[in-house]
Design a protein around this motif. Sequence first.
Motif, PDB file in Angstrom:
ATOM      1  N   ALA A 106       0.836  -1.208   0.000  1.00  0.00           N
ATOM      2  CA  ALA A 106       0.000   0.000   0.000  1.00  0.00           C
ATOM      3  C   ALA A 106       0.870   1.256   0.000  1.00  0.00           C
ATOM      4  CB  ALA A 106      -0.935  -0.012   1.203  1.00  0.00           C
ATOM      5  N   VAL A 125       1.907   4.501  -3.204  1.00  0.00           N
ATOM      6  CA  VAL A 125       1.786   5.967  -3.143  1.00  0.00           C
ATOM      7  C   VAL A 125       2.812   6.567  -4.097  1.00  0.00           C
ATOM      8  CG1 VAL A 125       2.006   8.006  -1.689  1.00  0.00           C
ATOM      9  CG2 VAL A 125       1.024   5.920  -0.767  1.00  0.00           C
ATOM     10  N   SER A 138      -2.537   6.476   1.655  1.00  0.00           N
ATOM     11  CA  SER A 138      -2.597   5.018   1.520  1.00  0.00           C
ATOM     12  C   SER A 138      -3.559   4.407   2.529  1.00  0.00           C
ATOM     13  CB  SER A 138      -1.201   4.421   1.694  1.00  0.00           C
ATOM     14  OG  SER A 138      -0.718   4.699   2.981  1.00  0.00           O
TER      15      SER A 138
END
Lengths: 306, 255
Positions: free
Chosen positions: A184, A188, A215
């Motif tokens: 995750a 970004v 995120s």
Amino acid sequence: MNDEIKEKLLKKSRATRSEFRGRIISFVCTAIIVTVVVSIFYFVASKGLATFFSNKVNLWDFLSKTIWNPGSTDSHGSPQAGALPMIVGSFAVTILSAVIATPFAIATAVFMTEISPNKGYKILQPVTELLVGIPSVVYGFIGLSVVVPFVRHTFGGTGFGILAGTFVLFVMILPTVTSMSVDALRAVPRYYREASLALGATRWQTIYKVVLRSSAPGLATAVVFGMSRAFGEALAVQMVIGNAALLPHNLVSPASTLTSVLTMGMGNTVMGSAANNALWSLALLLLLMSLVFNLVINKIAKRGKF
Amino acid sequence: MADERKEIISATDVHLFYGRNEALKGITMDFRENEITALIGPSGCGKSTFLRTLNRMNDLIPSVTITGTVMLHDKNIYAPSTDTVALRKEVGMVFQQPNPFPFSIYDNVIYGLRLAGVRDRRILDEAVETSLRQAAIWDTVKDKLSESALSLSGGQQQRVCIARVLAVKPDVILLDEPTSALDPISSGQIENMLLELKDEYTIILVTHNMQQASRISDRTAFFLQGDLIEYADTRTIFLNPKEKETEDYISGRFG
């Protein structure tokens, strides 16, 4: 000459035929998988619902009564299948382990992606992969011989119970939540970080104001995924939780989860009996819960697209 | 043209290495206050790299070494005591790709102020309006400040990014090909906006678009392979370049 071309165009080419074959093969495979899933649901549901339809257990009693002894009947003549202790046990270990694991997992992920992407990642990535690969019986065994005595000495009681289960599950879901959090955070885009730094943010401000914030859906997915693992874990939990189908009064008294009662009871009941059907009802409940977890993950993941 | 304008940034003999590869070979140039300076040159000539040395964004790349001095307000920003966080508040930067955060438009614009610890709602509201007006996008977005900045078009996003920089009230704004990802109409709007901003800010602009440089900049610098070839008034560069390379480049003979 013209006829030859015409014939060639009208006949199916080799490419068309292999395309068709490929489609058939993948369709058949998909159909088989769908059939398997549907029949599992049907099987579990038909068995699990028998408790309520043939054995006449009230659904509300099943969810709210605390006496689990489906082999014998109560004063009304229906089996004593009160699953509340197991439901409470399952949710307790799941939520507690997720609550403990989340800060550790996110901190580790931040370290691996933001603070020390080279060294930290090189060391921690294989470590988390290794932790995922350890069989659950090993975790259970370590829990039994290390965590349970530790809990007994530190917090009293027998050592078996929700607290020991929480510790074992915490270690078990930590790598899953960590590696999904890493994914995750890595998703970004770099330019968010650059933009933040260029506006005069420190690295730490960038991490918590931009990276973690943008995120958040991905991190939530990671946590829910870890919870669904914890909820479904059977063996390791069963080894440390004490397996008493009682409503837990504290964290160190023996308890049980949906999965632990299932693994303990499956071999000891006769197919078609009320006791067996009651176990299938627990299985159905597990299945429905994992469905809920999946839906939640899907829902969050959809929001988190960049 | 007021030649006696104050110099706000002066770079002296700036060398920059990516590992062993010398990307800037001793750049010496000054930037004057309230002017638009354009940096032009073919891809890989070092103009973006040089731009990023001016607010020390190259520090983020691990293998980079930089020598030379860059004076901002007569202080060397490469002195060991420099606070890069404070520096970047004085020298803001707008990137090639519009990169608003996935927050609301409002939160994007006040990001820098929040970092500085501003909490007062009135000040924040005011800053949002002023910066969005300066970026010539207030009328478009004033009714949807709480919507995600990602819902805007590319040109609008870029202007929100510029507003985000303006809200911090920097002295210098660096723009790294700010319009290369945008259509001509959005580019034109951003060019007009920059012309209005130069009364209050010093603007340094990297561009691949020669017309853009000639339209809006006061002075133009031509970079080639890590060297500053020529640096003069934009009019001089485009009409009477001294160096042959400059002439070849702006007349499209290479690059």
